[in-house]
Structure formats: structure tokens, C-alpha cells
Design a protein around this motif. Structure first.
Motif, PDB file in Angstrom:
ATOM      1  N   ILE A 270      35.712 -13.392 -31.424  1.00 46.14           N
ATOM      2  CA  ILE A 270      35.622 -12.421 -32.516  1.00 46.14           C
ATOM      3  C   ILE A 270      34.245 -11.764 -32.460  1.00 46.14           C
ATOM      4  N   VAL A 271      34.230 -10.427 -32.482  1.00 49.03           N
ATOM      5  CA  VAL A 271      32.968  -9.698 -32.514  1.00 49.03           C
ATOM      6  C   VAL A 271      32.741  -9.204 -33.933  1.00 49.03           C
ATOM      7  N   GLY A 272      31.642  -9.658 -34.555  1.00 49.63           N
ATOM      8  CA  GLY A 272      31.353  -9.306 -35.942  1.00 49.63           C
ATOM      9  C   GLY A 272      30.783  -7.912 -36.086  1.00 49.63           C
ATOM     10  N   GLU A 273      30.481  -7.533 -37.333  1.00 42.71           N
ATOM     11  CA  GLU A 273      30.000  -6.188 -37.634  1.00 42.71           C
ATOM     12  C   GLU A 273      28.717  -5.855 -36.894  1.00 42.71           C
ATOM     13  N   GLU A 274      27.832  -6.822 -36.731  1.00 50.29           N
ATOM     14  CA  GLU A 274      26.556  -6.570 -36.076  1.00 50.29           C
ATOM     15  C   GLU A 274      26.597  -6.906 -34.578  1.00 50.29           C
ATOM     16  N   GLY A 275      27.806  -6.995 -34.050  1.00 50.73           N
ATOM     17  CA  GLY A 275      27.961  -7.304 -32.632  1.00 50.73           C
ATOM     18  C   GLY A 275      27.823  -8.771 -32.305  1.00 50.73           C
ATOM     19  N   LYS A 276      27.761  -9.612 -33.337  1.00 50.80           N
ATOM     20  CA  LYS A 276      27.610 -11.048 -33.130  1.00 50.80           C
ATOM     21  C   LYS A 276      28.947 -11.633 -32.675  1.00 50.80           C
ATOM     22  N   VAL A 277      28.899 -12.392 -31.586  1.00 47.96           N
ATOM     23  CA  VAL A 277      30.133 -12.953 -31.010  1.00 47.96           C
ATOM     24  C   VAL A 277      30.317 -14.392 -31.478  1.00 47.96           C
ATOM     25  N   SER A 278      31.536 -14.699 -31.925  1.00 48.65           N
ATOM     26  CA  SER A 278      31.853 -16.080 -32.292  1.00 48.65           C
ATOM     27  C   SER A 278      33.244 -16.403 -31.792  1.00 48.65           C
ATOM     28  N   LYS A 279      33.542 -17.693 -31.761  1.00 49.58           N
ATOM     29  CA  LYS A 279      34.877 -18.118 -31.327  1.00 49.58           C
ATOM     30  C   LYS A 279      35.559 -18.889 -32.447  1.00 49.58           C
ATOM     31  N   GLU A 280      36.836 -18.599 -32.644  1.00 45.56           N
ATOM     32  CA  GLU A 280      37.618 -19.351 -33.619  1.00 45.56           C
ATOM     33  C   GLU A 280      38.678 -20.146 -32.886  1.00 45.56           C
ATOM     34  N   ARG A 281      38.817 -21.416 -33.251  1.00 43.01           N
ATOM     35  CA  ARG A 281      39.823 -22.258 -32.623  1.00 43.01           C
ATOM     36  C   ARG A 281      41.228 -21.773 -32.993  1.00 43.01           C
ATOM     37  N   ASP A 282      42.097 -21.684 -32.013  1.00 41.75           N
ATOM     38  CA  ASP A 282      43.489 -21.324 -32.241  1.00 41.75           C
ATOM     39  C   ASP A 282      44.316 -22.600 -32.288  1.00 41.75           C
ATOM     40  N   SER A 283      44.583 -23.080 -33.474  1.00 45.04           N
ATOM     41  CA  SER A 283      45.451 -24.251 -33.612  1.00 45.04           C
ATOM     42  C   SER A 283      46.891 -23.767 -33.731  1.00 45.04           C
ATOM     43  N   VAL A 284      47.765 -24.342 -32.925  1.00 47.01           N
ATOM     44  CA  VAL A 284      49.171 -23.946 -32.950  1.00 47.01           C
ATOM     45  C   VAL A 284      49.883 -24.709 -34.062  1.00 47.01           C
ATOM     46  N   GLU A 285      50.423 -23.970 -35.014  1.00 50.27           N
ATOM     47  CA  GLU A 285      51.171 -24.592 -36.118  1.00 50.27           C
ATOM     48  C   GLU A 285      52.643 -24.255 -35.964  1.00 50.27           C
ATOM     49  N   ARG A 286      53.448 -25.276 -35.716  1.00 55.17           N
ATOM     50  CA  ARG A 286      54.890 -25.077 -35.588  1.00 55.17           C
ATOM     51  C   ARG A 286      55.617 -26.206 -36.286  1.00 55.17           C
ATOM     52  N   ASP A 287      56.730 -25.872 -36.903  1.00 52.31           N
ATOM     53  CA  ASP A 287      57.507 -26.875 -37.656  1.00 52.31           C
ATOM     54  C   ASP A 287      58.052 -27.963 -36.739  1.00 52.31           C
ATOM     55  N   ASP A 288      58.255 -27.618 -35.456  1.00 50.91           N
ATOM     56  CA  ASP A 288      58.840 -28.590 -34.531  1.00 50.91           C
ATOM     57  C   ASP A 288      57.780 -29.476 -33.883  1.00 50.91           C
ATOM     58  N   PHE A 289      56.497 -29.277 -34.215  1.00 48.42           N
ATOM     59  CA  PHE A 289      55.419 -30.083 -33.632  1.00 48.42           C
ATOM     60  C   PHE A 289      55.074 -31.255 -34.544  1.00 48.42           C
ATOM     61  N   TRP A 290      54.672 -32.368 -33.947  1.00 47.73           N
ATOM     62  CA  TRP A 290      54.273 -33.552 -34.706  1.00 47.73           C
ATOM     63  C   TRP A 290      52.887 -33.398 -35.325  1.00 47.73           C
ATOM     64  N   ALA A 291      51.998 -32.644 -34.636  1.00 45.76           N
ATOM     65  CA  ALA A 291      50.615 -32.516 -35.108  1.00 45.76           C
ATOM     66  C   ALA A 291      50.090 -31.128 -34.770  1.00 45.76           C
ATOM     67  N   THR A 292      49.137 -30.656 -35.589  1.00 45.68           N
ATOM     68  CA  THR A 292      48.498 -29.361 -35.361  1.00 45.68           C
ATOM     69  C   THR A 292      47.170 -29.582 -34.643  1.00 45.68           C
ATOM     70  N   THR A 293      46.978 -28.907 -33.517  1.00 43.02           N
ATOM     71  CA  THR A 293      45.764 -29.096 -32.719  1.00 43.02           C
ATOM     72  C   THR A 293      45.490 -27.845 -31.893  1.00 43.02           C
ATOM     73  N   SER A 294      44.219 -27.679 -31.484  1.00 42.39           N
ATOM     74  CA  SER A 294      43.874 -26.568 -30.583  1.00 42.39           C
ATOM     75  C   SER A 294      43.854 -27.022 -29.124  1.00 42.39           C
ATOM     76  N   ASN A 295      44.185 -28.311 -28.887  1.00 43.67           N
ATOM     77  CA  ASN A 295      44.233 -28.835 -27.525  1.00 43.67           C
ATOM     78  C   ASN A 295      45.532 -28.356 -26.849  1.00 43.67           C
TER      79      ASN A 295
END
Length: 522
Positions: A270-295
Motif C-alpha cells: 500500500i502506498v500512502g498519501e505521502e508516498g510511504k510504502v507499507s504492507k498489509e497481511r492478506d489473510s484468507v477468510e473462507r467458510d470452508d477453512f478451519w483457520a484464518t491465516t496469511s500463511n
């Protein structure tokens, strides 16, 4: 012309194009476009007389009679126009670009190399193996990064031999790369069932296989690879482009074979307003999954469980962290052991993959109906890592190195297995298969080297975090300098260990947030 001479001929020309700045990957891609057009042209002529999916204004003949800048312009327009078509044509030509710098070199590839061969009448084995040879050469080019899409073929063959797919079964790979697992499964069925009916053969070519691939350029190579092996058509696209983890596709399969991409976490930059770069974890959320994780690998384990039909069979190549990671990892392992029959684990040696720092395993399990009692009774583990040393160039893994594993797995009846490991205090060892490479079998040391043993369900779930990261053999190099591997092997293994450690530290740093990442980069 045989496979090796075709690969050599095509590859020699690649070296000519490298002088113009074309990478290995670019070359294989351009070759894919031209081979498709040539084969479509051949099929439109006797004895095939098939209607070509390629518009006449952009077919093979329209390239043959042009030269110079006119050829260059026409080739560019051809790629652009065909990329807007539907079906297999659109999949192969989507987002395609001309990477040639010199029209004379493009013409030479068209006229002197591709047009002189009759590709359709060439056996699927020859042209398919030739293309596979080019893909492997591309994977060996570490700068291209293509190695992450390429699973060593001897490993794929052993996994498929253990899984033993049958005619009529549907087979999927949700991270198919260049199609190695799907093609090996196809070849296995053809070889072991020579008397299939015409209906079974038609289903094998047109309905049995389905793959997903996230990267468009890799999906293109996969589609072409399968087409050259006789799988797929303009009406049937065996490959879908997209993130297979995004949602449950609704389709279910008898067999799932996959090597999900290495790299632990999913994230969005994600590039912020002042050009600052950050990363957000993408956790997969699905009803058929046992657990939510970004792994990603843990998510692929859950996704494969979803893709299987009841009593469907799966084999996944997974990194070590999936076997021992806590939190969501523990939850997923406990649920998998309870809800599925997790019956086999193959611990792989280092030095197999083009991606550095990878310590991997193959996990085999069957999906089962809901039950109160756990489906896993015993997990059989084959340790091919301890005291085994391979390198990609000087001492690569061969199919025969996995012979003992496939015998122990016993594809004919996996419920009838015998351990090769035994307690050294027992009176007599069990009969042993022939020794593996680098392994002497003498009196008094056979039992200590048995690579195949089973663990009961109760033993597994009582371990800390239900960890499946299990070894029992002694590393001989620690106590006996005579058993040390060659210096280049030791050096390669040190590099792999350091790469793996660095990757772990990068993950820890990323978890600390953007400030920590910035501090590390300053």
C-alpha cells in the motif's frame, strides 16, 4: 528428429537471441506463440482438415511470406489481435508482446527452425518432451525466477507413481505452474491402461484435468505444454488464470497433486498519501477453512481439502514450517489429522529446488466423511533427508533415488506396509530393501538406517503443537568425518540453510510492521 536434438537446435538459437538482450523466459514465450500458429496451420491441412481457430489474416502463412519491418509490424499486430480472442487462443496470446529486436532473427526462427518441422505429426512424447526440456532450461536460469514454477520431474514421477491415478478420475493442480503434475498423471494413465475405450481416451484428453495458475505468463506456458502433449483444445481450456485461494470454485476432484509456490506470507503493498510504502497481511477468510491465516501453504492445505471429493486423494509439496508452526498451523494439523486420513509424509532432501533455502516435504492424505472418531490411524514417514545429499547440477535427484519410497508406499495396497526401521535393541531386524545412494548396509547398522516407520495418531497429537516435524536417524557427518559429503555439497547446503534463515528473519521483520522494515533498509 529426436527430443534432445530439437531442444539443442531451439536452445542454440536462444543463445543467438541472448546477444539482443532476450531472456530465456522471453524466448520460450515467443516460441510458444509461433509453435501454436504453426500447429494450427498444420491441422487445417490434409489429413486433418480441421477448422483453424486463428483468423486467416493472422495465421502462419501470413507470417511466412513477409520480411523485414513488414514482418515485424504484422507479428506485433497478430499477437495483439489474437490476445483478444476467446478460449485457448486467448489464454495463450493474452497480454503477448513481441520481444524480438531484429526482424531478420524473427524470420530465421519462423522459416529455418519452426517451419522446417512438422509438429502435429511428431509424437506427443517428442514435441512435449522438447518443450519440457526448454522449460527446465528456463528454470535453471536463476535470474529469470522461473525455477519457482518448476518441480523436479523425478519427484513428480515418484509422487504420481505412488498416487496411481486411474482412467475416469478427475485430477487437479490448484498451483499448476508449467503443468508438470497434470502431464505426469496423464502419462501414467496412458502407460498403465493401454486398452482404454475411445470414450475413456476422449475423457482423458478433454475432461479429466483442471489447473489454476496465478501468473498469466506461466499459465500460457502450461496451456501450450499440455496442448503439445495432446491435452486441451479450443473448446476445452484445462487451465484457469487466477488466485485459486480466493474462493471455493465449487468443483471437486478425485485426485489433487500440487506444489504451491514457496514464500510464506500473502501481503498487499500500500502506498500512502505521502508516498510511504507499507504492507498489509492478506489473510484468507473462507467458510470452508478451519483457520484464518496469511500463511499461503497452510491455506493451500485447507484449499486442497475442499477441492477433494469424498475419499479423494491428495499429495502436496510443503515447506517444513507447515509441519511445526503454532497458532493456525496447529489448528489446521489437528483438524486435518482428525477429519482426513493423513497416511504418508515424505521428508525431502535439500538441493532439489531451483528456489534457494527450501526444506520441503510431500504430505499425502485422503478426504473422508464427517465422523466423531479420527480418520488418521497411522502416519508413515519416509526420511529421504538425513544423510542424503543432492545438488542441482553435479548430483541431481534421479527417479531411482525414490524407488525405495514408492516400494514402501505400496501403491497397490497402502494398508499393507512394513517398516524398514526397527528398534536397535530388538533381536533381529526386518528384511531391508536394497541400499540407497551413499548408504552402506552392513551387519549391526541396518536398523539404525531404516528410513520408513509409522507413528500412531495418539503419538502425533500428544506432540507439542501436534508437530509432524519428526526425525529419528542420526546424522552420520556429525560423528564420523569419513562420511562427510563433498565440499561443494557442504557449501551448497550451508547456502540453503542461510537462505532459509534469512527468509525466516524477513518474515519476522515484516510482522513487526513498516517502521522495522524501513529501519532495516536504512
Amino acid at each position: 528428429m529426436n527430443t534432445s536434438s530439437i531442444v539443442q537446435k531451439l536452445w542454440n538459437y536462444c543463445n543467438v537471441l541472448r546477444d539482443d538482450g532476450m531472456s530465456y523466459g522471453d524466448y520460450v514465450e515467443q516460441l510458444t506463440y509461433l509453435l501454436f500458429l504453426k500447429m494450427a496451420d498444420e491441422r487445417s491441412k490434409p489429413p486433418y482438415n480441421q477448422e483453424s481457430p486463428v483468423p486467416k489474416s493472422h495465421d502462419w502463412a501470413s507470417l511466412l511470406w513477409r520480411d523485414g519491418d513488414e514482418l515485424f509490424d504484422h507479428y506485433r499486430h497478430t499477437l495483439e489481435q489474437l490476445g483478444h480472442q476467446k478460449g485457448l487462443l486467448g489464454l495463450i496470446f493474452a497480454k503477448s508482446q513481441n520481444k524480438f529486436q531484429d526482424p531478420a532473427k524473427l524470420r530465421r526462427l519462423i522459416v529455418d527452425l519452426i517451419d522446417k518441422e512438422t509438429w502435429v505429426s511428431m509424437s506427443a512424447d517428442v514435441k512435449g518432451d522438447a518443450y519440457e526440456g526448454l522449460l527446465e532450461k528456463n528454470a535453471q536460469d536463476t535470474k529469470s525466477g522461473a525455477g519457482q514454477y518448476f518441480t523436479p520431474r523425478p519427484l513428480i514421477q515418484a509422487i504420481v507413481d505412488a498416487m496411481a491415478p486411474r482412467p475416469g478420475e478427475t485430477i487437479s493442480d490448484p498451483a499448476c505452474g508449467t503443468g508438470g503434475f497434470l502431464l505426469a498423471a496423464h502419462d501414467y494413465v496412458v502407460k498403465h491402461y493401454p486398452n482404454m475405450t475411445s470414450a475413456e481416451k476422449k475423457k482423458l484428453r478433454g475432461e479429466s484435468f483442471k489447473g489454476w495458475e496465478l501468473v498469466q505468463a506461466t499459465a500460457r506456458l502450461c496451456a501450450m505444454n499440455m496442448l503439445l502433449h495432446g491435452i486441451g483444445s479450443q473448446e476445452f481450456e484445462p487451465i484457469a488464470v487466477g488466485d485459486s485461494l480466493a474462493a471455493d470454485p465449487g468443483e471437486r476432484f478425485d485426485v489433487v497433486l500440487t506444489n504451491p509456490p514457496f514464500g510464506k506470507k500473502s501481503s498487499t503493498t500500500i502506498v500512502g498519501e505521502e508516498g510511504k510504502v507499507s504492507k498489509e497481511r492478506d489473510s484468507v477468510e473462507r467458510d470452508d477453512f478451519w483457520a484464518t491465516t496469511s500463511n499461503k501453504q497452510l491455506n493451500f492445505v485447507q484449499h486442497v481439502k475442499t477441492l477433494l471429493k469424498q475419499n479423494g486423494r491428495a499429495a502436496l509439496v510443503l515447506p517444513d514450517n507447515v509441519l511445526f508452526e503454532g497458532g493456525a498451523g496447529e489448528t489446521i494439523r489437528r483438524k486435518l489429522l482428525h477429519d482426513c486420513d493423513v497416511h504418508t509424509l515424505l521428508r525431502l532432501p535439500t538441493g532439489l529446488f531451483y528456489a534457494q533455502g527450501v526444506k520441503a516435504n510431500v504430505l499425502f492424505f485422503d478426504k473422508k466423511p464427517a465422523a466423531e472418531t479420527p480418520w488418521t490411524r497411522k502416519l508413515w514417514i519416509y526420511d529421504l533427508r538425513t544423510n542424503m545429499h543432492f545438488t542441482l547440477k553435479t548430483d541431481p535427484l534421479k527417479r531411482e533415488d525414490l524407488d525405495e519410497f514408492v516400494r514402501c508406499y505400496n501403491p497397490a495396497n497402502r494398508h499393507d506396509r512394513k517398516a524398514t526401521w526397527f528398534d536397535a535393541s530388538a533381536d533381529s531386524p526386518p528384511p531391508q530393501p536394497s541400499p540407497l545412494k551413499g548408504e552402506g548396509v552392513g551387519s549391526g547398522e541396518v536398523g539404525a538406517k531404516g528410513r520408513w516407520r509409522a507413528y500412531d495418531y495418539e503419538e502425533l497429537i500428544s506432540r507439542d503443537k501436534a508437530s509432524l516435524d519428526i526425525f529419528w536417524l542420526k546424522d552420520e557427518s556429525l560423528s564420523d568425518s569419513d562420511n562427510l559429503p563433498a565440499p561443494e555439497v557442504i557449501a551448497a547446503e550451508i547456502v540453503e540453510d542461510l537462505e532459509a534463515a534469512l527468509e525466516q528473519f524477513r518474515e519476522i521483520l515484516a510482522d513487526m510492521g513498516p517502521e522495522a522494515t524501513e529501519a532495516a533498509g536504512s
